[in-house]
Design a protein around this motif. Structure first.
Motif, short mmCIF file in Angstrom:
data_model
loop_
_atom_site.label_atom_id
_atom_site.label_comp_id
_atom_site.label_asym_id
_atom_site.label_seq_id
_atom_site.Cartn_x
_atom_site.Cartn_y
_atom_site.Cartn_z
N ALA A 119 0.81 -1.28 -0.05
CA ALA A 119 -0.04 -0.17 0.00
C ALA A 119 0.86 1.21 0.08
O ALA A 119 0.60 2.25 -0.58
CB ALA A 119 -1.04 -0.15 1.13
N THR A 151 -3.27 9.34 1.70
CA THR A 151 -3.87 8.53 2.53
C THR A 151 -3.96 6.91 1.74
O THR A 151 -4.17 7.09 0.60
CB THR A 151 -5.39 8.75 2.96
N VAL A 205 -4.74 2.78 1.59
CA VAL A 205 -5.73 1.64 2.12
C VAL A 205 -5.10 0.43 2.20
O VAL A 205 -4.33 -0.16 1.06
CB VAL A 205 -6.82 1.53 1.40
N GLU A 235 -5.26 -3.67 2.74
CA GLU A 235 -5.96 -4.66 2.69
C GLU A 235 -5.56 -5.73 3.61
O GLU A 235 -4.54 -6.26 3.40
CB GLU A 235 -6.41 -5.23 1.43
N ALA A 246 -10.29 -3.54 5.47
CA ALA A 246 -9.34 -2.22 5.15
C ALA A 246 -8.90 -1.64 6.15
O ALA A 246 -9.90 -1.08 6.89
CB ALA A 246 -10.19 -1.64 3.87
N MET A 247 -7.85 -1.02 6.19
CA MET A 247 -7.47 0.13 7.02
C MET A 247 -6.97 0.96 6.74
O MET A 247 -6.17 0.88 5.44
CB MET A 247 -6.35 -0.66 8.24
N ARG A 248 -7.26 2.36 6.70
CA ARG A 248 -6.61 3.60 6.16
C ARG A 248 -5.59 4.26 7.05
O ARG A 248 -5.50 4.50 8.07
CB ARG A 248 -7.80 4.66 5.89
N TYR A 249 -4.53 4.56 6.43
CA TYR A 249 -3.19 5.24 6.92
C TYR A 249 -3.08 6.45 6.20
O TYR A 249 -3.02 6.59 4.78
CB TYR A 249 -2.07 4.25 6.86
#
Length: 151
Positions: free
Chosen positions: A123, A132, A134, A136, A141-144
């Motif tokens: 990612a 930002t 995402v 998987e 799903a995590m967003r940073y």
């Protein structure tokens, strides 16, 4: 992989082919002196050790044969690439992490080194500060947000 990791693997290969190989050969020689090989557990153990040694030698030779040395100084510093030290913050929760993106042979998650082939590494690759991403992951799903990229 980095030149340093390549050099480490070459040193390991040299050790395995010389010093360790001689040690295992000596173990087999001593074990043969104990008599009947069909009931000789020391001989069986020494032969197993020899098999492990040959397997590791083949593995390291294969890694070195297919290695691609990445010169970190040749890579752009404004996007995430191998060798980048990246500070990211979770969008949901605000927790901050610092990772160094490395080749798969150098990954050491407990010490903050993640592979470019890992979900987070994939990612991050090619992303810029402020962006930002995402990730998987098995739990969804995590967003940073990428706070900082350093070399």
């Amino acid at each position: 992989m980095s030149q340093a990791r390549f050099d480490e693997l070459q040193a390991e290969l040299n050790y395995l082919k010389t010093t360790r190989s001689d040690e295992v050969a000596e173990q087999i020689k001593v074990a043969r002196g104990f008599g009947d090989l069909s009931e000789n557990s020391e001989y069986d153990e020494a032969k197993n050790e020899q098999g492990k040694l040959y397997s590791r030698i083949a593995e390291v030779e294969n890694i070195l044969l297919h290695a691609v040395i990445v010169e970190e100084s040749d890579l752009p510093s404004d996007v995430v690439s191998i060798g980048s030290k990246v500070t990211i913050t979770a969008v949901d929760g605000g927790k901050t992490f610092v990772f160094k993106v490395v080749g798969s042979q150098e990954a050491d998650f407990p010490n903050g080194a993640i592979s470019e082939e890992s979900p987070v590494g994939k990612a991050l690759m090619g992303a810029q500060a402020g962006q930002t991403v995402v990730v998987e992951a098995p739990r969804g799903a995590m967003r940073y947000t990428i706070d900082k990229i350093e070399r």
